[in-house]
Design an enzyme around this catalytic site. Sequence first.
Site, short mmCIF file in Angstrom:
data_model
loop_
_atom_site.label_atom_id
_atom_site.label_comp_id
_atom_site.label_asym_id
_atom_site.label_seq_id
_atom_site.Cartn_x
_atom_site.Cartn_y
_atom_site.Cartn_z
N SER A 553 0.85 -1.19 0.00
CA SER A 553 0.00 0.00 0.00
C SER A 553 0.89 1.25 0.00
O SER A 553 1.68 1.45 -0.91
CB SER A 553 -0.96 -0.04 1.18
OG SER A 553 -1.98 0.92 1.05
N ASP A 638 -9.69 -3.58 -5.55
CA ASP A 638 -9.10 -2.74 -4.50
C ASP A 638 -9.72 -1.35 -4.53
O ASP A 638 -9.74 -0.68 -5.57
CB ASP A 638 -7.59 -2.64 -4.71
CG ASP A 638 -6.85 -2.10 -3.50
OD1 ASP A 638 -7.48 -1.43 -2.67
OD2 ASP A 638 -5.65 -2.34 -3.40
N HIS A 673 -8.04 -4.79 -1.43
CA HIS A 673 -6.79 -4.29 -0.89
C HIS A 673 -6.04 -5.32 -0.06
O HIS A 673 -4.81 -5.36 -0.07
CB HIS A 673 -7.09 -3.05 -0.05
CG HIS A 673 -5.89 -2.19 0.21
ND1 HIS A 673 -5.15 -1.65 -0.81
CD2 HIS A 673 -5.31 -1.77 1.36
CE1 HIS A 673 -4.17 -0.90 -0.31
NE2 HIS A 673 -4.24 -0.98 1.01
#
Length: 701
Positions: A553, A638, A673
């Site tokens: 991320s 995501d 995600h």
Amino acid sequence: MRWWMLAGTALLASQVAAQEAAPPRAAKKPFQVTSPNGARADDYYWLRDDTRKNPEILAYLKAENAYADARLAALKPLEAKLYAEAVGHIKQDDSSVPYPKKGWWYGQRFATGADYPLIERRRGSADAPAVIMFDQPAMAKGKSFFALSDWSVSPDNRLVAWAEDTVGRRQYVLRAKDLATGRVFDDVVSNVEPNVVWADDNRTLFYVAKDPVTLRGYRVMAHSLGTPVSADRLVYEEKDDTFSMSVGRTTDDRYVCITVSSTVSDEQRCAPAAAPTSFAVIAPRAREFRYGADHQGGRWIIRTNRGARNYKLVTLADADAAKGVAGWRDLTPASETVFIEGFKPFAGFVAIDQREGGNRMIRLLTGAGRSIPVKADEPAYRMALSVNEEPGTPWVRYTYGSLVTPTTTYEVNATTGERRTLKVTPVPGYDPASYVTERVWATARDGTRVPVSLVYRKGVARDGTAPLFQYAYGSYGISSDPSVDPGRIPMLDRGVVYAIAHIRGGQEMGRGWYDDGHLLNKKNSFTDFIDVTRYLVARKYAAKGRVAAMGGSAGGLLMGGVANMAPQDYKVIVAQVPFVDVVTTMLDASIPLTTFEYDEWGNPAQKPYYDYMLSYSPYDNVSAKTYPALYVGTGLWDSQVQYYEPAKWVAKLRELKTDTNPLLFRVNMEAGHGGKSGRFERMKQNAEWQAFVLSQLGVAN
């Protein structure tokens, strides 16, 4: 030639065919990204499809998966072995420590082979017969993704409401059921945050509705069970799109509170849970003013940065509530070395979750003003407050762990100091005495001392030959704390040294640590990470040519920056769901999370931020040079980092990089995600990139 330079040669013959396969090449389609500060060419912008239905894009993503399959085929035996070893280090039929709340004991329990736990409760005692609240294996059956997030039992203990996601895009669905009969209500509220709270009437549910485009939680709504969703009452709407919001109840259950937060500001408004119609603001918002309030024992206790960069606790007596900030009285002093992470009020004392010297710890503050620290015996560790739902008890539950000590749940008596061990997380086939943990301090190029947590197996020689795996995150003030990970043990057992670099951008060393690693200081995160690597190599913890790096991320942004700035320092880099197209994303307010994050990265509509962000954005700084081997992962659904960011980055790397090092792009077509759901599915995903990393480091065999 050293042994480790030959370790991977056994794989050579089986890899030749895969290496000869040409990697996918995304077409270049000219496009200009415009902004108030100029236009930029982006030949891969076309890879963005918000519907996730474009056949050309889907074909490209599938081609990347096929290429990754071909390149990784020779590593399947190693991948299977790593997965089996990791699974062997977890107790499959494990259960949590049950906790009491209003006459019931709550906990969760895994069955052997199950990806998801049963969530259950027991009446009156932790030893009473279990009543299953959520049979998650059954709920997840037939679904490619499943996540049950927040759930809340009604004040009368009869009903439960919950939020679930079956796509992976964090657009949750709110439902409720009768716990006695199992009857699920017809009420279904879609596109909400995983956040649900009951009013005292046992019928009204407060939830946070999301904007359908930006996915920003922007409205608190009240839903009455049995009524149409169209009749739900608007309780509060946040107009400022740089704020997120949540709803909760205070520790004493007297108030329902709505909290809106940005990077630099908070505002909280509360109403009596018995009649939650008129919400009063605790303190009005102001820039660089943050706070969070809880209520217990006839007073508000508030964590705030007002006059305390590292936060302090203040109190506000109920009788002084009308005075607002003027009625605040200090409970703890401001400190330059102690950062207050959080707190939990009890009857007669407060448990404080804090950081000092790079470690997270607990201390108890009695009503008499005595401060009692909870001791630790290791150089690098993590303590954290556990579930404490009974404020009338003198017992405080907390967890302790390190890179060698499995997470242990304790409770300590605030009156007597007695400590009891409630549970040591079982790790089959693991002996903590076989491993060593250290805390070292690497000097960054500007003289800053950066804490590093290390773990390695005893017997690994510190002679400059060992492989190193280095991890960091370093954004949003989120700290990376040490813990035992069953999936990491197979790497340690193969002689890999594991390091957590506590770089600037987190809050391990306090709020100033965060301030020095975001906005116009963001590059400190990248250079800290690189300088930690060079420190560990210079001190002979690792070999110069055997360093792996990983981040996900915002940590994936870190990996992209490091790959551009110091590719020669790394043999292989893993970037999971990486935020790599910083400027283009932050210029588009329709993309989820963008407006929240102007105070994290900067608003590129303003030239100083535009220029600075452009100078480090991984996608914009790819150039014709040698890059390390790369494993890049993403999820098609995501909502945090859109799939097209890593897709564009990979396409540009394939176009420009001058080396023949492998570049693999794994696209999970059914996840968001966090990757696929389920504990075993995650371990399978991890085993794939671990096998790739170990093969690149020369320890596959």
